[in-house]
Design a protein around this motif. Sequence first.
Motif, PDB file in Angstrom:
ATOM      1  N   HIS A  35       0.842  -1.198   0.000  1.00  0.00           N
ATOM      2  CA  HIS A  35       0.000   0.000   0.000  1.00  0.00           C
ATOM      3  C   HIS A  35       0.874   1.244   0.000  1.00  0.00           C
ATOM      4  O   HIS A  35       2.040   1.212   0.436  1.00  0.00           O
ATOM      5  N   SER A  70      -0.671  -5.491   3.180  1.00  0.00           N
ATOM      6  CA  SER A  70      -0.365  -4.138   2.688  1.00  0.00           C
ATOM      7  C   SER A  70       1.053  -3.712   3.016  1.00  0.00           C
ATOM      8  O   SER A  70       1.624  -2.852   2.334  1.00  0.00           O
ATOM      9  N   SER A  99      -6.980   4.595  -5.418  1.00  0.00           N
ATOM     10  CA  SER A  99      -7.463   4.679  -4.025  1.00  0.00           C
ATOM     11  C   SER A  99      -8.971   4.872  -3.941  1.00  0.00           C
ATOM     12  O   SER A  99      -9.575   4.612  -2.902  1.00  0.00           O
TER      13      SER A  99
END
Length: 328
Positions: A35, A70, A99
Motif C-alpha cells: 500500500h 499491505s 485509491s
Amino acid sequence: GYRKQITVDPEKVSGSSNLTDFPMLFKVTDADLKHTDHGGKVGKIDGTDILFTSSDGSTKLSHEIEYYASTTGEIIAWIKVPTLYTAQQTPIYVYFGNSGASDQQNVTGVWDSNFKGVWHLPNGTSLSVLDSTNQNNGTNNGASANTAQIDGGGLFNGSSHYIEASTSPIVAGTASFTISAWIRTTSSNTTFGKSIYAERATSGQDIVKLDSTDLGSPNGVFITYRNSAGSLTQLRGPAIINDNQLHHVVGTLSGGTLNVYVDGRLDATGARGGNDTLTDAGKRSWIGGDYGDSNAYFSGTLDEVRVSSVARSADWIATEYNNQSSPS
C-alpha cells in the motif's frame, strides 16, 4: 495508475489441449504491491483496487483475493483465466493504484458452474470454512487453523473434529464428480478410513468418499463408492501419503470409471460397482469426517478442499498441481 504483466509458462500447462476457464493461483510478494502508506503503489489498504485483465489490457477477469498484506506486498489470489495455452505463453495483466476504486473482486465468478464447493480454509490464524462458490458455506466443529500449502489450512485431531460442508449431498448421485484437497498426515490405519471428504447417509450405505489410509492400504489414498444396495468399490493406489509431507490428492468419477491422482499423477483407475442414488435417510457432506462412521475422522492438515460435479481431466489436475505446488 500502474500495471504489470503476468506470463504463464506453457510448459507448466499439462497436455496438448488448452484449458478453459482455469482458476489460476497467483501468489507473489512484490514491493510495488505494498500500500502507498508502506512505500508501494496499491491504492487501498485491503488491496481491493487490484484487478486483472486479459492480454488486451481491458477485458477484466474474475478474481478472488485470499490474502493480501499491505505492508509487504504479498498477495494470494485466484484468477479465472479464459484460456491457458499449451503451445505459447499466456499473458495477463495486474492493475493497481486507484485509491477511489470499489472492490474489484468477483469471488463467485472465478469458479465455473461445475464447482459445488471450494473451501480455501485460509489464513493460518482463524479458520474460515466459507465456500467461495457461496453454495455450501461450512460449519466448523473443532478444527483449528494451521500452516498448509497455500494460505493456512485446517488442523483435525483424528477423533472429533470435522467441518459440515452441507446438510445434504453435494455430488453423490451424479454421473461424474471430482473431489480434491491438499493433505498432510502421519496417520497409519488398518481398520478404519480417515476421511478427507465424505457424503453419507445414516444407515452406513450410500457413500462417496475420498480417504487417506484405510484397511489394506494404511499408507495410501483411495476413493470409496457404495450405493444404497451395498455395492462397494474401493480404489487405492501405491503412492505413500502419510509421510508428514503435503500432497495434492484427487478422486474422480467419469463414465463409470473411478480414478485417484496423487501430486498431479494418476495413481489408480478402476470401474465402479453399481449406481449411487443416495436413497437412505439422513444425508450429510463432511470435510475431515464421515457422517455415520465415528471411526473415520481425519488426523492432520487439510487445505484447499474442492468438489465439482464434473470429472476434471488428467491435464487439468496436473496443471492444478503444477500451479499450486509452485506458484512462481
